[in-house]
Design an enzyme around this catalytic site. Structure first.
Site, PDB file in Angstrom:
ATOM      1  N   GLU A 118       0.856  -1.183   0.000  1.00 16.89           N
ATOM      2  CA  GLU A 118       0.000   0.000   0.000  1.00 16.89           C
ATOM      3  C   GLU A 118       0.891   1.232   0.000  1.00 16.89           C
ATOM      4  O   GLU A 118       1.960   1.227   0.613  1.00 16.89           O
ATOM      5  CB  GLU A 118      -0.913   0.062   1.233  1.00 16.89           C
ATOM      6  CG  GLU A 118      -2.031  -0.941   1.231  1.00 16.89           C
ATOM      7  CD  GLU A 118      -1.708  -2.166   2.066  1.00 16.89           C
ATOM      8  OE1 GLU A 118      -0.633  -2.195   2.700  1.00 16.89           O
ATOM      9  OE2 GLU A 118      -2.515  -3.101   2.069  1.00 16.89           O
ATOM     10  N   TYR A 123       7.566   2.276  -7.889  1.00 19.53           N
ATOM     11  CA  TYR A 123       6.901   0.971  -7.988  1.00 19.53           C
ATOM     12  C   TYR A 123       6.469   0.674  -9.425  1.00 19.53           C
ATOM     13  O   TYR A 123       6.651  -0.452  -9.904  1.00 19.53           O
ATOM     14  CB  TYR A 123       5.704   0.903  -7.032  1.00 19.53           C
ATOM     15  CG  TYR A 123       6.093   1.141  -5.586  1.00 19.53           C
ATOM     16  CD1 TYR A 123       7.232   0.564  -5.033  1.00 19.53           C
ATOM     17  CD2 TYR A 123       5.330   1.964  -4.773  1.00 19.53           C
ATOM     18  CE1 TYR A 123       7.608   0.793  -3.725  1.00 19.53           C
ATOM     19  CE2 TYR A 123       5.686   2.190  -3.451  1.00 19.53           C
ATOM     20  CZ  TYR A 123       6.823   1.611  -2.932  1.00 19.53           C
ATOM     21  OH  TYR A 123       7.186   1.838  -1.632  1.00 19.53           O
TER      22      TYR A 123
END
Length: 192
Positions: free
Chosen positions: A132, A144
Site C-alpha cells: 500500500e 513501484y
C-alpha cells in the site's frame, strides 16, 4: 532538474514524474538484514517518515517472525539510511514498509531495497508482491511502476494524519511465461 510541461489536458503520470525523480546522484549503500543492533535507528526512521510509526517493540517482533524479512540500507559510516520489510505467506509477498531518511531520498536507496525483494520473489517463485502507498506519494508510485507494479485497487481512508486513501500496488510473476515475457512483454506489464 528541468521543468517539464505536462501534456495538454493532464498532469504528468507518476512514471514520468519518477523519471525526473530518479535522476539525482546515487548514494552508495550496503543492504543487510536488520538485526537488533539496528532497531533504535529504524524506530527513529519510522518516527521521521510515518504519521503512524511502528514502535521499536513491533520492529523487534519482526526479527523473530520466520515469515518476515527486514532489510536496512547502511551508508559508508554504518548509519541506517533506509529500511524495508517483507512478509511472506505461502507464495504471496506483502511489502510492509519502505522508508528512507529525507536527506537521503532520490539517491536510489528505496530502489535497491525493493530490488532485493524482487530478486527474492523470483528466486522463491512468489506469485506476487503487493503493498500500500499513499495515493499522493507520486515519487514512490513512480518507483513501484518502474519495477512493474500496477494499481490494483484502493483502500478508502487507510491512512490518518492526514486521512488519505491507499493505492494497492501489485507486481505479479508468471512462472509459465517465456523469457521474452520476463523482459517486459507479458500481459502488457513491465517486468524487471
Amino acid at each position: 532538474m528541468s521543468e517539464r510541461t505536462p501534456p495538454k489536458g493532464g498532469e504528468m503520470t507518476a512514471l514520468e514524474k519518477g523519471k525526473e525523480f530518479h535522476m539525482e546522484q546515487q548514494l552508495h549503500v550496503r543492504i543487510v538484514p536488520m538485526t537488533a543492533d539496528h532497531l533504535d535507528e529504524v524506530a527513529e526512521l519510522e518516527r521521521i517518515c510515518f504519521s503512524a510509526p511502528w514502535s521499536r517493540n513491533m520492529l523487534a517482533e519482526e526479527l523473530d517472525n520466520a515469515l518476515s524479512a527486514f532489510l536496512v540500507a547502511l551508508d559508508g559510516g554504518g548509519r541506517v539510511v533506509g529500511y524495508a520489510g517483507l512478509q511472506v505467506v505461502l507464495d504471496e509477498g506483502y511489502i510492509a514498509n519502505v522508508a528512507v531518511r529525507p536527506e537521503c531520498r532520490r539517491q536510489g536507496i528505496a530502489g535497491k531495497l525493493l530490488q532485493v525483494f524482487l530478486d527474492f520473489a523470483r528466486g522463491n517463485h512468489l506469485a506476487f508482491l503487493t503493498l500500500e502507498v499513499r495515493a499522493s506519494n507520486a515519487p514512490a508510485i513512480a518507483l513501484y511502476e518502474s519495477r512493474g507494479f500496477y494499481d490494483a485497487g484502493r483502500r478508502k481512508n487507510y491512512y490518518e494524519h492526514p486521512r488519505e486513501d491507499a493505492m494497492i500496488m501489485t507486481r505479479e510473476f508468471d512462472w509459465n511465461a517465456t523469457a521474452d515475457a520476463d523482459a517486459g512483454a507479458a500481459g502488457g506489464r513491465l517486468q524487471c
